[in-house]
Scaffold this motif. Structure first.
Motif, mmCIF file in Angstrom:
data_model
loop_
_atom_site.group_PDB
_atom_site.id
_atom_site.type_symbol
_atom_site.label_atom_id
_atom_site.label_comp_id
_atom_site.label_asym_id
_atom_site.label_seq_id
_atom_site.Cartn_x
_atom_site.Cartn_y
_atom_site.Cartn_z
ATOM 1 N N THR A 16 0.839 -1.208 0.000
ATOM 2 C CA THR A 16 0.000 0.000 0.000
ATOM 3 C C THR A 16 0.869 1.252 0.000
ATOM 4 N N GLU A 161 -5.011 12.695 16.969
ATOM 5 C CA GLU A 161 -6.418 12.781 17.365
ATOM 6 C C GLU A 161 -6.593 12.647 18.881
ATOM 7 N N HIS A 194 -9.709 15.065 12.677
ATOM 8 C CA HIS A 194 -10.798 15.032 11.704
ATOM 9 C C HIS A 194 -11.682 16.249 11.883
HETATM 10 N N1 LIG Z 1 0.166 -1.706 9.287
HETATM 11 C C1 LIG Z 1 -0.387 -1.513 8.092
HETATM 12 N N2 LIG Z 1 -0.273 -2.435 7.108
HETATM 13 C C2 LIG Z 1 -0.822 -2.227 5.884
HETATM 14 N N3 LIG Z 1 -1.526 -1.128 5.545
HETATM 15 C C3 LIG Z 1 -1.688 -0.188 6.482
HETATM 16 C C4 LIG Z 1 -1.137 -0.322 7.807
HETATM 17 N N4 LIG Z 1 -1.459 0.808 8.524
HETATM 18 C C5 LIG Z 1 -2.182 1.581 7.687
HETATM 19 N N5 LIG Z 1 -2.315 1.008 6.484
HETATM 20 C C6 LIG Z 1 -3.016 1.581 5.297
HETATM 21 O O1 LIG Z 1 -2.343 2.780 4.940
HETATM 22 C C7 LIG Z 1 -3.265 3.789 4.565
HETATM 23 C C8 LIG Z 1 -3.052 5.043 5.426
HETATM 24 O O2 LIG Z 1 -3.305 4.722 6.790
HETATM 25 P P1 LIG Z 1 -3.222 5.834 7.934
HETATM 26 O O3 LIG Z 1 -3.432 5.114 9.234
HETATM 27 O O4 LIG Z 1 -1.979 6.613 7.779
HETATM 28 O O5 LIG Z 1 -4.476 6.747 7.568
HETATM 29 P P2 LIG Z 1 -5.168 7.922 8.421
HETATM 30 O O6 LIG Z 1 -5.318 9.080 7.486
HETATM 31 O O7 LIG Z 1 -4.409 8.156 9.673
HETATM 32 O O8 LIG Z 1 -6.605 7.285 8.718
HETATM 33 P P3 LIG Z 1 -7.582 7.499 9.995
HETATM 34 O O9 LIG Z 1 -8.053 8.916 9.916
HETATM 35 O O10 LIG Z 1 -8.681 6.513 9.734
HETATM 36 O O11 LIG Z 1 -6.784 7.189 11.242
HETATM 37 C C9 LIG Z 1 -4.650 3.171 4.704
HETATM 38 O O12 LIG Z 1 -5.053 2.712 3.442
HETATM 39 C C10 LIG Z 1 -4.424 1.992 5.634
HETATM 40 O O13 LIG Z 1 -5.340 0.955 5.358
#
Ligand SMILES: Nc1ncnc2c1ncn2[C@@H]1O[C@H](COP(=O)(O)OP(=O)(O)OP(=O)(O)O)[C@@H](O)[C@H]1O
Length: 359
Positions: A16, A161, A194
């Motif tokens: 990803t 958050e 958020h």
């Molecule tokens: N340990 C992991 N392994 C694989 N993919 C991951 C992992 N952690 C996060 N992701 C993926 O990476 C992308 C970004 O995740 P991240 O947690 O940085 O998003 P975020 O903006 O902080 O979301 P939220 O507001 O829901 O916390 C997402 O698509 C998530 O599914």
């Protein structure tokens, strides 16, 4: 006080790709709020800054020090940051003094005066030091988590958050106490949130993230009034989007001819207007008229959905006005709509002349 600087950061989780060439500067002693939809990469960004995750490309600098780069890697424990997560994560078996001094050198762990100082800094009484986390409210626990993050006098504080689990009243009080403590420490802060109101009120700079990139970074009033695109506009609040035509620094749209903020050129465009810019009155002979299609009453104010009666493009447009609660019209009313201040042009398709086509 240290400036945080990210340049060309790329980072992925297995299979990803998440951060795509992210640049960000957080000046020393200031706060930047990172806003964006779930999954866009906000937490990944904090993890890269903290050193919990290694970027594939780009550099992270804390002050003059390069802490991550093609040939450089400084581990998290030597980066000197404080981290506060959504759920404070206090140790339930330790009292507050034990939580706050956890991981400090033995000599500093005995410094009760410093523990009292830190508790007072986050707005809690010094004699709470002997309480355990389960004797505190959620908001108080978050303040202790911040006190723990500040205990090492970090130059950089990362907040993921930290207020989202709190109810609205506690949230505002905790946010104010945390903001005051961070200002007192002159910390350089990155806050992931958020919450639009939180970003606008807490931060000196907001950074809007979408799909692993920043779409706009700037001072809250600038990003609010002059968003770069639809996503930046809606990230910070409600917005009305209207097609228009720009000529000589004024735009003509379903709400009449309006002055615009900083736009040059002419052509078909999209205009953004904030709901609080729309004032409603009884119908007048000159102002555009609209039909009230829905209202949402909040007490101090209300959101009113409107359909302009004479949209020049013939499109079914929908507008939203924020009006004082005591002046909420009824569904089915016809009202006049007055626009206060300037409209902002989001996109412009410039009119081309024959000369420009080489005729
Ligand atoms: N340990 C992991 N392994 C694989 N993919 C991951 C992992 N952690 C996060 N992701 C993926 O990476 C992308 C970004 O995740 P991240 O947690 O940085 O998003 P975020 O903006 O902080 O979301 P939220 O507001 O829901 O916390 C997402 O698509 C998530 O599914």
């Amino acid at each position: 006080m240290r400036t945080l600087q990210l340049t060309g950061i790329r980072a992925s989780h297995p299979r990803t790709p998440v951060l795509k060439d992210v640049d960000l500067t957080v000046p020393a002693g200031t706060t930047t709020a990172v806003l964006g939809p779930s999954g866009c990469g906000k937490t990944t960004l904090l993890r890269v800054i903290a050193g919990f995750m290694r970027p594939e490309a780009g550099e992270v600098r804390l002050g003059d020090e390069l802490v991550a780069g093609p040939d450089t890697w400084v581990p998290p424990e030597r980066r000197g940051f404080g981290y506060v997560a959504q759920e404070g994560n206090l140790f339930p078996h330790l009292d507050l003094a034990g939580n706050i001094t956890y991981g400090l050198p033995r000599r500093e762990r005995k410094d009760r005066a410093r523990v009292g100082e830190l508790l007072e800094l986050v707005g809690l009484p010094a004699d709470f030091a002997t309480r355990r986390p389960d004797q505190l409210s959620g908001g108080q626990q978050q303040r202790v988590a911040l006190a723990r993050a500040l205990a090492r006098r970090p130059g950089i504080v990362l907040l993921d958050e930290p207020f989202s689990a709190l109810d609205p009243e506690l949230r505002v009080a905790t946010r104010d106490a945390v903001a005051a403590a961070l200002r007192h420490e002159n910390a350089t802060v990155v806050l992931v949130t958020h919450d639009q109101a939180e970003a606008l009120s807490f931060a000196d700079q907001v950074a809007i993230m979408h799909a692993g990139r920043f779409t706009q970074v700037g001072a809250p009033p600038v990003v609010y009034r002059t968003p770069a695109d639809r996503r930046s506009a809606t990230s910070l609040g409600e917005a009305c989007f209207l097609p228009g035509s720009l000529v000589d620094g004024a735009v003509t749209c379903a709400l009449g001819t309006l002055p615009v903020s900083a736009a040059t050129g002419s052509g078909a465009c999209e205009v953004v207007i904030r709901p609080e810019q729309l004032h409603l009155s009884d119908p007048t002979p000159t102002a555009p008229l609209a039909l009230v299609t829905r209202t949402e009453y909040f007490g101090h104010d209300a959101l009113v959905e409107l359909r302009p009666l004479h949209a020049p493009t013939g499109e079914a447009l929908q507008l939203r006005a924020r009006v004082p609660g005591g002046a909420t019209p009824s569904v089915g009313d016809t009202v006049a709509v007055h626009v206060m201040g300037e409209a902002h042009i989001l996109t412009l398709e410039p009119t081309t002349t024959l000369a420009e086509h080489g005729a």
